[in-house]
Design a protein around this motif. Structure first.
Motif, PDB file in Angstrom:
ATOM      1  N   ARG A  25       9.756   9.296  -2.659  1.00 42.57           N
ATOM      2  CA  ARG A  25       9.726  10.711  -3.009  1.00 42.57           C
ATOM      3  C   ARG A  25       9.725  11.554  -1.749  1.00 42.57           C
ATOM      4  NH1 ARG A  25       5.658  13.394  -7.492  1.00 42.57           N
ATOM      5  NH2 ARG A  25       6.319  15.565  -7.218  1.00 42.57           N
ATOM      6  N   MET A  26      10.347  12.741  -1.843  1.00 39.53           N
ATOM      7  CA  MET A  26      10.370  13.664  -0.697  1.00 39.53           C
ATOM      8  C   MET A  26      10.262  15.095  -1.194  1.00 39.53           C
ATOM      9  SD  MET A  26      13.178  13.957   2.375  1.00 39.53           S
ATOM     10  CE  MET A  26      12.847  14.928   3.859  1.00 39.53           C
ATOM     11  N   ASP A  27       9.338  15.858  -0.580  1.00 33.49           N
ATOM     12  CA  ASP A  27       9.210  17.283  -0.860  1.00 33.49           C
ATOM     13  C   ASP A  27       9.435  18.055   0.424  1.00 33.49           C
ATOM     14  OD1 ASP A  27       8.084  18.040  -3.733  1.00 33.49           O
ATOM     15  OD2 ASP A  27       7.258  16.085  -3.197  1.00 33.49           O
ATOM     16  N   VAL A  28      10.217  19.125   0.348  1.00 36.58           N
ATOM     17  CA  VAL A  28      10.576  19.873   1.551  1.00 36.58           C
ATOM     18  C   VAL A  28      10.165  21.334   1.414  1.00 36.58           C
ATOM     19  CG1 VAL A  28      12.487  18.343   2.127  1.00 36.58           C
ATOM     20  CG2 VAL A  28      12.907  20.333   0.667  1.00 36.58           C
ATOM     21  N   ALA A  29       9.928  21.958   2.562  1.00 35.05           N
ATOM     22  CA  ALA A  29       9.564  23.374   2.615  1.00 35.05           C
ATOM     23  C   ALA A  29      10.297  24.007   3.792  1.00 35.05           C
ATOM     24  CB  ALA A  29       8.058  23.527   2.785  1.00 35.05           C
ATOM     25  N   PHE A  30      11.123  25.021   3.506  1.00 40.19           N
ATOM     26  CA  PHE A  30      11.858  25.717   4.560  1.00 40.19           C
ATOM     27  C   PHE A  30      11.395  27.174   4.588  1.00 40.19           C
ATOM     28  CE2 PHE A  30      14.404  22.023   3.520  1.00 40.19           C
ATOM     29  CZ  PHE A  30      14.604  21.492   4.789  1.00 40.19           C
ATOM     30  N   SER A  31      10.662  27.506   5.633  1.00 33.73           N
ATOM     31  CA  SER A  31       9.875  28.743   5.657  1.00 33.73           C
ATOM     32  C   SER A  31      10.709  30.017   5.739  1.00 33.73           C
ATOM     33  CB  SER A  31       8.899  28.691   6.838  1.00 33.73           C
ATOM     34  OG  SER A  31       9.606  28.590   8.066  1.00 33.73           O
ATOM     35  N   ARG A  32      11.924  29.944   6.276  1.00 32.89           N
ATOM     36  CA  ARG A  32      12.719  31.165   6.464  1.00 32.89           C
ATOM     37  C   ARG A  32      13.790  31.354   5.387  1.00 32.89           C
ATOM     38  NH1 ARG A  32      11.732  32.445  11.963  1.00 32.89           N
ATOM     39  NH2 ARG A  32       9.622  31.662  12.358  1.00 32.89           N
ATOM     40  N   ASP A  33      13.793  30.511   4.361  1.00 33.52           N
ATOM     41  CA  ASP A  33      14.815  30.612   3.318  1.00 33.52           C
ATOM     42  C   ASP A  33      14.390  31.492   2.146  1.00 33.52           C
ATOM     43  OD1 ASP A  33      16.706  29.144   4.624  1.00 33.52           O
ATOM     44  OD2 ASP A  33      16.337  27.269   3.561  1.00 33.52           O
ATOM     45  N   THR A  38       0.833  -1.204   0.000  1.00 39.22           N
ATOM     46  CA  THR A  38       0.000   0.000   0.000  1.00 39.22           C
ATOM     47  C   THR A  38       0.867   1.253   0.000  1.00 39.22           C
ATOM     48  OG1 THR A  38      -1.703  -1.162   1.269  1.00 39.22           O
ATOM     49  CG2 THR A  38      -1.806   1.240   1.235  1.00 39.22           C
ATOM     50  N   PRO A  39       0.604   2.223  -0.882  1.00 40.22           N
ATOM     51  CA  PRO A  39       1.360   3.486  -0.874  1.00 40.22           C
ATOM     52  C   PRO A  39       1.061   4.284   0.402  1.00 40.22           C
ATOM     53  CG  PRO A  39       0.117   3.216  -2.926  1.00 40.22           C
ATOM     54  CD  PRO A  39      -0.389   2.182  -1.979  1.00 40.22           C
ATOM     55  N   TRP A  42       5.948   8.601   0.216  1.00 42.90           N
ATOM     56  CA  TRP A  42       6.157  10.009  -0.120  1.00 42.90           C
ATOM     57  C   TRP A  42       6.139  10.805   1.182  1.00 42.90           C
ATOM     58  CZ3 TRP A  42       2.691  12.659  -4.406  1.00 42.90           C
ATOM     59  CH2 TRP A  42       3.197  13.944  -4.677  1.00 42.90           C
ATOM     60  N   LEU A  43       7.213  11.567   1.409  1.00 45.38           N
ATOM     61  CA  LEU A  43       7.329  12.358   2.629  1.00 45.38           C
ATOM     62  C   LEU A  43       7.323  13.846   2.312  1.00 45.38           C
ATOM     63  CD1 LEU A  43       7.922  12.683   5.700  1.00 45.38           C
ATOM     64  CD2 LEU A  43      10.363  12.567   5.124  1.00 45.38           C
ATOM     65  N   PHE A  44       6.465  14.597   3.046  1.00 43.78           N
ATOM     66  CA  PHE A  44       6.490  16.059   3.035  1.00 43.78           C
ATOM     67  C   PHE A  44       7.075  16.519   4.371  1.00 43.78           C
ATOM     68  CE2 PHE A  44       3.298  15.153  -0.134  1.00 43.78           C
ATOM     69  CZ  PHE A  44       3.447  16.160  -1.079  1.00 43.78           C
ATOM     70  N   PHE A  45       8.205  17.220   4.303  1.00 43.44           N
ATOM     71  CA  PHE A  45       8.859  17.689   5.521  1.00 43.44           C
ATOM     72  C   PHE A  45       9.124  19.180   5.419  1.00 43.44           C
ATOM     73  CE2 PHE A  45      12.897  18.904   7.584  1.00 43.44           C
ATOM     74  CZ  PHE A  45      12.536  18.687   8.912  1.00 43.44           C
ATOM     75  N   GLY A  46       8.983  19.878   6.522  1.00 41.00           N
ATOM     76  CA  GLY A  46       9.266  21.306   6.534  1.00 41.00           C
ATOM     77  C   GLY A  46       9.872  21.746   7.851  1.00 41.00           C
TER      78      GLY A  46
END
Length: 613
Positions: free
Chosen positions: A527-535, A467-468, A498-502
């Motif tokens: 798959r991995m997507d990242v979000a860095f709020s202060r960059d 299972t995904p 799939w990982l979303f990390f921030g």
């Protein structure tokens, strides 16, 4: 209750024997004895009481007949972290031992069309955040409060609520269920019990009251609170649990953030060797912390209490010095309305009484937010209250639950935590997160930490490893997903992930960066997507990355992916939920109502799971 010839149908010699025997019995022995006596009565036998230590039975007056009680019982639980589920399991085991036909179910799994047939209904429910039901209780809660709910005039019921008195809407879900069942015509056979975080004793008394109300326990058993230990979903093999934590040795305590970061996140590795404890991905570790020594010293200085004076800290008569009690036993960092009401009963203080007035509820909410026992003592001049009187009103310091960030299969006899240090200034004083600062500043390799495993059946990898899975966890919310991927690597799971990390900054706050990169390279993490709020000038969070990948996300969901969310409930988790709904509307061409129903179905099917705080 101690038996005497004057308060029971026994002779004084029989009463003395019972008083010696009953305290020595464990839960299993009590249940077996209750069942044996009940079965004997139902068979028309006379059960005799012992009269001497060497003589097992003798003739005695027959026990009055047990009332005719329907043997079908339904036990429903709504549980976010597993406590209500564990208590429901405990109640079900005791009812089964008494000969009842028990249906035990999560509210999320219960078929509501069966509700009108129920004759004995027992509900155990926790409360989340601002008075909300836990995720697995939402469908049942909404059904029961809808026009489709059936009349329950033939049913008997009782409700146990779990909550935290530091929240304004303490045990609100349990209160709501209790009120609604009465409105539907059901008959309450045991008063609702509202349990704080230290729930064992109150919950045990409620379970005993339920058993007694059903007419299946002897007077002795009914007056002895049930001992509630262990948690949901596990066979209790270890001697260590919530009320008897394991002293785990610290193996490693590292700061995960890079130089220059304005945050400190600790990676703590603990040894479970010799404990018999085990866990699964998605479970949590309960940690009993120590209060900050500076806060303790400030309280002692403010009050003038003798730090070395001994005080009694519980009903068992155990004693500690005032300093040790403040450090290790009492909750001193959180205020609540119930606590202030108790203290007002000790203090002759008009200001405190005025703050508790009905028309000043908003002022009270504002005051207790972010203040502690030291503030209360200073603000209302409570230094004259003797230590034993004031401290006896405080609750025991509760354990802090942290999502486990390791796989037991990948790291046998170890458990890892990912904890962000909390430290800030408020109301003119420096404030410290009780457990996070304890772990960050006062815990080194070789030290020990009292811990227990909190099993959580509501946040688990799918049984089918093909299972995904979609994992959304900014900051320390990524902890359980490190456990998930380590487990999937160990078991050779084939499903996509799939990982979303921030977090704040890529250069200093990318937690476990090298591990994620290795898992991506090896194909364990798809798959991995990242979000860095202060960059960047515009703050970018995980929900923005989700929106950017909306088409692919929708395709994964349609393929049967399970969506997991871990982190702050009030802000992040709510934003993620709204983003998921918007993706369903946009990519699935659904209406707002259809998208909401789709999400509700996913929640009920455990294809949408949340570990929020």
């Amino acid at each position: 209750m101690e038996f005497q010839a004057t308060n029971s149908p026994f002779t004084q010699e029989q009463a003395e024997l019972l008083n010696r025997l009953l305290p020595t019995l464990n839960d299993t022995q009590r249940i077996w004895l209750n069942g044996y006596l009940s079965a004997s009565l139902q068979a028309g036998n006379t059960v005799a009481a012992p009269t001497t230590a060497n003589e097992a039975t003798t003739s005695a007056a027959a026990t009055p007949a047990v009332p005719d009680v329907p043997k079908e019982v339904t036990v429903l639980f709504g549980s976010q972290t597993g406590n209500a589920q564990g208590l429901a399991k405990k109640l079900s085991q005791q009812l089964t031992a008494q000969g009842f036909d028990v249906t035990l179910s999560s509210m999320g799994d219960y078929k509501t069309n069966n509700l009108k047939k129920v004759r004995n209904l027992f509900i155990l429910a926790s409360t989340q955040g601002e008075g909300d039901p836990p995720d697995n209780a939402i469908p049942f809660y909404e059904f029961l409060n809808s026009k489709r709910a059936p009349k329950l005039s033939e049913a008997k019921f009782a409700v146990l609520g779990l909550g935290d008195t530091s929240y304004e809407f303490f045990c609100q879900t349990g209160k709501d269920f209790d009120k609604r069942l009465e409105e539907l015509g059901a008959q309450r056979i045991v008063d609702r019990a509202d349990c704080d975080v230290d729930f064992e004793e109150a919950a045990g008394e409620w379970i005993s009251a339920v058993l007694s109300a059903l007419g299946q326990v002897s007077a002795a058993s009914a007056s002895t609170p049930a001992v509630v230990e262990g948690t949901a979903g596990s066979a209790v093999e270890s001697d260590y649990h919530r009320t008897n934590p394991f002293p785990a040795e610290v193996l490693e305590n590292l700061n995960l953030n890079g130089r220059g970061s304005d945050q400190e996140t600790r990676h703590v590795e603990l040894s479970l060797e010799g404990s018999g404890l085990s866990y699964a991905p998605g479970d949590s570790l309960g940690v009993y912390p120590q209060n900050h020594p500076q806060l303790v010293e400030d309280i002692l200085q403010q009050t003038g209490w003798n730090a070395d004076e001994s005080i009694t800290i519980n009903k068992n008569g155990d004693q500690l010095s005032i300093r040790e009690a403040l450090l290790h036993h009492y909750e001193i960092t959180t205020l609540s309305k119930p606590l202030l009401e108790k203290i007002a009963g000790l203090a002759d203080n008009e200001q405190l009484e005025d703050l508790l007035a009905e028309e000043r509820q908003q002022d009270l909410r504002t005051y207790v937010q972010g203040r502690d026992l030291l503030d209360l003592i200073r603000d209302f001049a409570l230094s004259d209250i003797p230590a034993d009187e004031l401290l006896s009103l405080l609750r025991k310091i509760p354990a802090r639950l942290y999502s486990i960030s390791s796989s037991f299969k990948a790291s046998p006899d170890e458990v890892h935590l990912t904890v962000r240090k909390v430290e800030y200034e408020q109301h003119g004083r420096q404030r410290y997160g009780v457990c996070s600062v304890h772990l960050a500043e006062r815990l080194e390799a070789g030290d020990s930490l009292p811990v227990y495993i909190q099993h959580n059946d509501n946040f688990k990898l799918p049984h089918d490893d093909s299972t995904p899975i979609i994992m959304i966890g900014p900051g320390t919310g990524v902890a359980p997903f490190r456990s998930f991927i380590a487990e999937r690597e160990e078991t050779g799971a084939e499903g996509k992930s799939w990982l979303f990390f921030g977090d704040r900054r890529f250069g200093t706050d990318f937690l476990y960066q090298t591990e994620w990169q290795r898992w991506l390279k090896d194909g364990v993490l798809t798959r991995m997507d990242v979000a860095f709020s202060r960059d960047s000038d515009q703050k970018v969070y995980v929900q923005h990355r989700m929106k950017e990948r909306s088409r692919e996300l929708y395709e994964w969901i349609e393929q049967g992916a399970v969506v997991y969310v871990c982190g702050d409930e009030k802000h992040m988790a709510n934003d993620v939920h709204l983003t998921l709904e918007s993706i369903l509307i946009e990519e699935g061409k659904m209406s707002q109502e259809e998208a909401a129903q789709y999400m509700s179905n996913m929640l009920q099917q455990k294809r949408y799971q949340r570990d929020v705080y």
